[in-house]
Scaffold this active site. Structure first.
Site, PDB file in Angstrom:
ATOM      1  N   CYS A   1       1.279  -9.571   4.654  1.00 21.69           N
ATOM      2  CA  CYS A   1       2.684  -9.481   4.226  1.00 21.69           C
ATOM      3  C   CYS A   1       3.542 -10.641   4.739  1.00 21.69           C
ATOM      4  O   CYS A   1       4.343 -11.224   3.995  1.00 21.69           O
ATOM      5  CB  CYS A   1       3.266  -8.147   4.674  1.00 21.69           C
ATOM      6  SG  CYS A   1       2.774  -7.672   6.336  1.00 21.69           S
TER       7      CYS A   1
ATOM      8  N   GLY B   1       4.934  -1.795   8.044  1.00 19.77           N
ATOM      9  CA  GLY B   1       3.725  -2.614   7.937  1.00 19.77           C
ATOM     10  C   GLY B   1       2.565  -2.020   8.720  1.00 19.77           C
ATOM     11  O   GLY B   1       1.412  -2.378   8.508  1.00 19.77           O
TER      12      GLY B   1
ATOM     13  N   VAL C   1       1.771   1.842   1.628  1.00 16.84           N
ATOM     14  CA  VAL C   1       1.619   0.824   0.582  1.00 16.84           C
ATOM     15  C   VAL C   1       1.119   1.458  -0.711  1.00 16.84           C
ATOM     16  O   VAL C   1       1.586   1.117  -1.803  1.00 16.84           O
ATOM     17  CB  VAL C   1       0.661  -0.306   1.046  1.00 16.84           C
ATOM     18  CG1 VAL C   1       0.360  -1.267  -0.088  1.00 16.84           C
ATOM     19  CG2 VAL C   1       1.277  -1.061   2.221  1.00 16.84           C
TER      20      VAL C   1
ATOM     21  N   HIS D   1      10.348  -7.487   6.378  1.00 15.47           N
ATOM     22  CA  HIS D   1      10.062  -8.442   7.446  1.00 15.47           C
ATOM     23  C   HIS D   1      11.051  -9.618   7.338  1.00 15.47           C
ATOM     24  O   HIS D   1      11.416 -10.031   6.234  1.00 15.47           O
ATOM     25  CB  HIS D   1       8.657  -9.034   7.300  1.00 15.47           C
ATOM     26  CG  HIS D   1       7.545  -8.056   7.511  1.00 15.47           C
ATOM     27  ND1 HIS D   1       7.711  -6.797   8.039  1.00 15.47           N
ATOM     28  CD2 HIS D   1       6.210  -8.187   7.270  1.00 15.47           C
ATOM     29  CE1 HIS D   1       6.529  -6.193   8.107  1.00 15.47           C
ATOM     30  NE2 HIS D   1       5.609  -7.012   7.639  1.00 15.47           N
TER      31      HIS D   1
ATOM     32  N   GLN E   1       8.939  -8.101  12.319  1.00 12.04           N
ATOM     33  CA  GLN E   1       8.235  -7.312  11.312  1.00 12.04           C
ATOM     34  C   GLN E   1       8.536  -5.817  11.396  1.00 12.04           C
ATOM     35  O   GLN E   1       8.540  -5.223  12.486  1.00 12.04           O
ATOM     36  CB  GLN E   1       6.719  -7.554  11.434  1.00 12.04           C
ATOM     37  CG  GLN E   1       6.365  -8.996  11.135  1.00 12.04           C
ATOM     38  CD  GLN E   1       4.878  -9.305  11.141  1.00 12.04           C
ATOM     39  OE1 GLN E   1       4.477 -10.323  11.692  1.00 12.04           O
ATOM     40  NE2 GLN E   1       4.061  -8.472  10.535  1.00 12.04           N
TER      41      GLN E   1
HETATM   42  P1  A2P Z   1      -5.088   9.955   3.796  1.00 10.51           P
HETATM   43  O1  A2P Z   1      -3.618  10.155   3.543  1.00 10.51           O
HETATM   44  O2  A2P Z   1      -5.932  10.937   3.067  1.00 10.51           O
HETATM   45  O3  A2P Z   1      -5.422   9.807   5.246  1.00 10.51           O
HETATM   46  P2  A2P Z   1      -1.124   4.251   5.895  1.00 10.51           P
HETATM   47  O4  A2P Z   1      -1.463   2.783   5.962  1.00 10.51           O
HETATM   48  O5  A2P Z   1       0.272   4.507   5.446  1.00 10.51           O
HETATM   49  O6  A2P Z   1      -1.484   4.969   7.161  1.00 10.51           O
HETATM   50  O7  A2P Z   1      -2.091   4.866   4.755  1.00 10.51           O
HETATM   51  C1  A2P Z   1      -3.479   4.757   4.769  1.00 10.51           C
HETATM   52  C2  A2P Z   1      -4.058   5.237   3.429  1.00 10.51           C
HETATM   53  O8  A2P Z   1      -5.476   5.037   3.445  1.00 10.51           O
HETATM   54  C3  A2P Z   1      -3.838   6.711   3.160  1.00 10.51           C
HETATM   55  O9  A2P Z   1      -3.694   6.925   1.773  1.00 10.51           O
HETATM   56  C4  A2P Z   1      -5.140   7.317   3.676  1.00 10.51           C
HETATM   57  O10 A2P Z   1      -5.463   8.547   3.074  1.00 10.51           O
HETATM   58  C5  A2P Z   1      -6.120   6.275   3.209  1.00 10.51           C
HETATM   59  N1  A2P Z   1      -7.366   6.353   3.983  1.00 10.51           N
HETATM   60  C6  A2P Z   1      -7.544   6.088   5.293  1.00 10.51           C
HETATM   61  N2  A2P Z   1      -8.837   6.265   5.651  1.00 10.51           N
HETATM   62  C7  A2P Z   1      -9.491   6.650   4.533  1.00 10.51           C
HETATM   63  C8  A2P Z   1     -10.836   6.994   4.223  1.00 10.51           C
HETATM   64  N3  A2P Z   1     -11.797   6.971   5.160  1.00 10.51           N
HETATM   65  N4  A2P Z   1     -11.155   7.325   2.950  1.00 10.51           N
HETATM   66  C9  A2P Z   1     -10.190   7.344   2.000  1.00 10.51           C
HETATM   67  N5  A2P Z   1      -8.901   7.039   2.213  1.00 10.51           N
HETATM   68  C10 A2P Z   1      -8.545   6.694   3.460  1.00 10.51           C
END
Ligand code: A2P
Length: 331
Positions: free
Chosen positions: A129, A160, A14, A241, A156
């Site tokens: 969503c 997502g 996202v 979705h 979905q």
């Molecule tokens: P990172 O790529 O450094 O893990 P998705 O929903 O596609 O899995 O993406 C999750 C997003 O949230 C990614 O950008 C991930 O970064 C970020 N994220 C997850 N946990 C943390 C955290 N503890 N601190 C900062 N960003 C986070």
């Protein structure tokens, strides 16, 4: 007026779409800050013909930030959204963390833009969503005849569930094609050539996702009496979705009236014609586009005055990033 915008979770499915949406809509940003976890610090993300360098999500990252778009999961939002708001940013949060907080507006610009004005915590929540695309389709019908009861089933897409889920689906498809046993890590079972309900348990035998559709629909449409009967299902689609939606109203509604109400409704593209195989809106048609597509508008055969709809939208765009950026645009 141009703003300093932060995208929290910029490397995720996202978050990347949020960057693309800001760029595509020429959002008036003086500066865009891409934030993620330690894992991603220093990574480059394309933006507006240049590159953004991913920075660490930490309290000082919000200095000077005026709008913070969050999509890094509920625990990150719980901790950092108040920090960002305290630093002076308006937070638009895509997680489920703040959605049902009475002091946090839950906004779909086509439905309740006025709600974005009152935000005592400095946080605005972006809905789930599946809920967003359904309420965009229902809003004009609700305004005309007041929705009483909705029976919705969802189909979905895997995006997502995040970037890793899409990767796992692609890997499973390749493994199955090669005659191998598919690797299962992110999903609770084989997702390729299968479908399943893969959300956490909620209450009364419903998943958390299903209960979100119940509660968020009532909050966005400002009608606590709306009944919602949801069944949420994950399908091996990458983006968009789809939903079947049966709707009963406080007065009878004919499909012909619903069609007129939906034609030209904000955010809606009506795809309506005689039934023909393969002619309804489909996930592939909706992927990488902005609208909520509504088709197969029919009078219900068993419940007089009720109608049935088929609703499809890109879950990363209208279901997440686009809705969040639209909220930022109306601030
Ligand atoms: P990172 O790529 O450094 O893990 P998705 O929903 O596609 O899995 O993406 C999750 C997003 O949230 C990614 O950008 C991930 O970064 C970020 N994220 C997850 N946990 C943390 C955290 N503890 N601190 C900062 N960003 C986070």
């Amino acid at each position: 007026m141009s703003s300093v915008v932060a995208v929290v979770g910029a490397t995720g499915a996202v978050g990347r779409e949020m960057l693309r949406t800001l760029e595509r809509r020429n959002f008036p940003a003086r500066r865009v800050v891409a934030l993620a976890s330690e894992r991603s610090v220093g990574k480059k993300l394309p933006f507006a013909g240049k590159e953004l360098t991913v920075e660490l999500l930490e309290p000082k990252a919000f200095q000077g930030v005026e709008i913070a778009l969050f999509s890094a999961g509920a625990s990150v939002s719980r901790e950092y959204a108040p920090i960002a708001a305290q630093a002076g940013a308006v937070v638009i949060d895509n997680s489920s963390c703040w959605r049902m907080d009475p002091e946090v507006p839950l906004v779909v610009p086509e439905c309740n833009p006025e709600a974005a004005r009152v935000r005592p915590k400095g946080i605005i929540a972006n809905p789930n969503c599946s809920t967003i695309q359904m309420v965009v389709a229902l809003k004009p019908l609700h305004a005309a005849a007041r929705v009483k009861h909705i029976v919705v089933s969802t189909y979905q897409a895997t995006s997502g569930k995040g970037h890793a889920a899409v990767e796992e689906l692609r890997a499973q498809i390749a493994e199955i094609a090669a005659g191998k046993q598919p690797t299962v890590k992110v999903f609770p079972g084989q997702m390729a050539m299968n479908l399943m309900s893969d959300w956490k348990p909620g209450q009364h035998g419903y998943s958390e996702e299903e209960l979100k559709m119940v509660n968020e629909t009532r909050k966005i449409l400002c009608d606590p009496e709306i009944g919602v009967t949801p069944t949420c299902v994950r399908v091996p689609v990458v983006t968009s979705h789809s939903e079947t939606v049966h709707v009963q109203f406080h007065r009878p509604m004919k499909a012909s009236e619903a069609i007129e109400l939906l034609r030209g409704a904000p955010g809606v593209v009506l795809v309506q014609g005689e039934y023909a195989p393969g002619k309804e809106p489909q996930p592939l048609l909706a992927a990488d586009t902005d609208p909520v597509y509504v088709g197969r508008v029919r009078d219900d055969l068993a419940v007089p005055g009720a109608i049935n709809l088929w609703v499809v939208a890109d879950n990363l765009r209208k279901g997440a990033a686009l809705n969040a950026v639209q909220i930022a645009e109306i601030l």
